[in-house]
Design an enzyme around this catalytic site. Structure first.
Site, short mmCIF file in Angstrom:
data_model
loop_
_atom_site.label_atom_id
_atom_site.label_comp_id
_atom_site.label_asym_id
_atom_site.label_seq_id
_atom_site.Cartn_x
_atom_site.Cartn_y
_atom_site.Cartn_z
NE ARG A 1 0.47 -5.06 5.59
CZ ARG A 1 -0.23 -5.18 6.68
NH1 ARG A 1 0.13 -6.05 7.61
NH2 ARG A 1 -1.29 -4.45 6.88
CE1 TYR B 1 0.90 1.24 4.45
CE2 TYR B 1 1.53 -1.07 4.63
CZ TYR B 1 1.33 0.06 3.86
OH TYR B 1 1.52 0.01 2.51
N PRO C 1 -9.49 -7.74 -6.02
CG PRO C 1 -10.20 -9.93 -5.56
CD PRO C 1 -10.30 -8.82 -6.58
N GLY C 2 -6.73 -7.95 -3.77
CA GLY C 2 -5.32 -8.30 -3.66
C GLY C 2 -5.06 -8.96 -2.32
N GLY D 1 -9.89 -4.07 -1.89
CA GLY D 1 -9.94 -3.42 -0.59
C GLY D 1 -10.54 -4.18 0.56
CB CYS E 1 21.36 0.27 11.87
SG CYS E 1 22.51 -1.10 11.76
C1 LIG Z 1 -4.13 -1.73 -4.18
C2 LIG Z 1 -5.24 -1.75 -5.14
C3 LIG Z 1 -6.12 -2.85 -5.16
C4 LIG Z 1 -6.04 -3.99 -4.19
O1 LIG Z 1 -6.33 -3.62 -2.89
P1 LIG Z 1 -6.45 -4.77 -1.76
O2 LIG Z 1 -6.72 -4.02 -0.53
O3 LIG Z 1 -5.14 -5.48 -1.74
O4 LIG Z 1 -7.56 -5.66 -2.16
C5 LIG Z 1 -7.10 -2.86 -6.13
N1 LIG Z 1 -7.22 -1.86 -7.03
C6 LIG Z 1 -6.41 -0.80 -7.05
C7 LIG Z 1 -6.58 0.26 -8.06
C8 LIG Z 1 -5.39 -0.70 -6.09
O5 LIG Z 1 -4.57 0.35 -6.10
#
Ligand SMILES: *Cc1c(COP(=O)(O)O)cnc(C)c1O
Length: 421
Positions: A314, A318, A276-277, A239, A346
């Site tokens: 995105r 969002y 982290p993603g 997150g 479109c």
């Molecule tokens: C989406 C998600 C993440 C990664 O969130 P980021 O904002 O991309 O870091 C981590 N854990 C869970 C369970 C998620 O659903």
């Protein structure tokens, strides 16, 4: 920090000119930087150094096999949210003991496949899921390691669609109910409780909501231990946000995040997992597109690109901002005019930016969307029968196509006309 910088007025990906990739692969195309991916992983590893930890990359952000292999080779685990992601992680060589299985709707089939192939833990999100997993594990004569994902009722202060830790969100078990559910889990022979999980949302730009949630997790850890549960592992979710606007107030650094974790949870002696993603992948990728037309409008001109909402959703999903920059650096002091930057799909929602001040651009000019590595390619669709766009990975002066652009024929051939039609 990333590795997409102008050198002699030319926008580079590390030591490769993005225009060279566009010429070789065509546009639109996603381009990722290995140096940036590695750097972001390392920054987290340094932030948690000295604590027993595992960084489980949330692969839903960007799940190409090459990216998973690169991070896996550095020691990363994976956070997966579907059977498809689980299979992708295994295929990229990630061992099961480094794969954490999250998600609010795991099927029995997905549970069985993960128990078969190996899994670090399931982050269980509800009582029905707990019962289902217990049954599946017992049928397989095994024991499933679990945490319960608790919902701490903390507002992450992020976009409505990516807040996950408030009581009205679908995720997790209300934290007040957790002791009862842990007691129930402890009585199930197919399950072994190993810890607690929490994930409150994405693109957080402030540490305070994390700290509030983690303080509740610390309190719950002490309570559960006093009730006889083995809480050895804390999965703190992902997150942490990234700067989408250059030179804007920067979100907290992973080092500050790590220090806060140490402060809030360090004395519990738990192994720490983080997921982290976006922070790993987001600024490690750009989307390169060409200008098809510059169309004069009644109020403003439209810059019509060959990339569209189906390639990068995105902005329309969002209302997200992406910096959009020309591949050829504009001369200093050049006049900028406000244009709407749109795709060919479109829908009026196929708008990347409104009234964006841009230097003069015309047909055939190339632009890059910054910060497009996370939640870009993975959320793409073939809407308007636009084939998925390719992905390219750069490492210093070399690049490789890590997912090829399918042909239109390949796209059509996936359909079947029944014999009786
Ligand atoms: C989406 C998600 C993440 C990664 O969130 P980021 O904002 O991309 O870091 C981590 N854990 C869970 C369970 C998620 O659903």
């Amino acid at each position: 920090m990333d590795h997409f910088l102008y050198r002699d007025g030319i926008l580079m990906a590390e030591d490769v000119a993005l225009a060279d990739i566009a010429a070789s692969v065509g546009t639109p195309v996603y381009v990722y930087s290995t140096a940036t991916l590695r750097r972001h992983y390392t920054v987290f590893a340094e932030a948690l150094a000295g604590m027993d930890h595992l960084i489980c990359y949330a692969m839903k952000a960007l799940s190409n096999q090459a990216v998973l292999k690169l991070l896996g080779d550095m020691g990363a685990g994976m956070d997966v949210v579907s059977g498809g992601e689980y299979a992708r992680a295994l295929a990229a060589g990630i061992p099961g003991e480094r794969i954490v299985f999250s998600g609010v709707g795991k099927t029995r089939d997905e549970m069985a496949r993960a128990l078969q192939g190996g899994v670090r833990q399931f982050n269980v999100e509800s009582e029905p899921e707990l019962e289902a997993l217990d049954r599946v594990a017992r049928q397989m004569d095994t024991v499933a390691p679990i945490t319960l994902r608790v919902n701490p009722d903390v507002d992450a202060g992020t976009h409505e669609k990516i807040a996950t830790g408030r009581r009205q969100d679908k995720f997790g078990i209300p934290i007040a109910r957790a002791p009862q559910v842990y007691a129930k889990a402890a009585r199930m022979p197919g399950l072994r409780v190993v810890g607690i999980d929490v994930h409150i949302g994405s693109q957080l730009t402030d540490l305070a909501p994390f700290e509030a949630a983690y303080a509740k997790v610390a309190e719950l850890t002490r309570l559960l231990r006093s009730q006889g549960h083995a809480i050895d592992r804390l999965d703190l979710g992902g997150g942490l946000g990234i700067p989408y606007v250059q030179d804007n107030a920067a979100p907290p650094l992973p080092s500050d995040y790590g220090a806060m974790i140490r402060r809030t949870l360090g004395d519990l002696g738990c192994q720490i997992e983080i997921e982290p993603g976006r922070l790993i992948a987001g600024n490690a990728g750009v989307l390169v597109a060409s200008v098809i037309y510059l169309k004069q409008g009644e109020d403003r001109d439209f810059l019509i690109l060959d990339a569209a909402m189906n390639d990068l959703i995105r902005p329309s999903m969002y209302g997200a901002h992406h910096d959009i920059v020309p591949l050829v650096q504009p001369a200093p002091g050049v006049d900028r005019a406000a244009v709407d930057i749109v795709g060919p799909v479109c829908e009026s929602g196929d708008t990347f930016a409104r009234a964006r001040p841009m230097p003069p651009l015309g047909e055939g000019d190339l632009v890059a969307f910054r910060s497009a590595g996370a939640y870009g390619a993975v959320m793409a669709s073939e809407y308007n029968s636009r084939p998925l766009i390719p992905e390219v990975l750069v490492d210093r002066d070399q690049f490789a196509v890590i997912r090829a652009r399918p042909t239109i024929d390949e796209m059509i051939e996936r359909d079947t006309i029944p014999a009786w039609l």
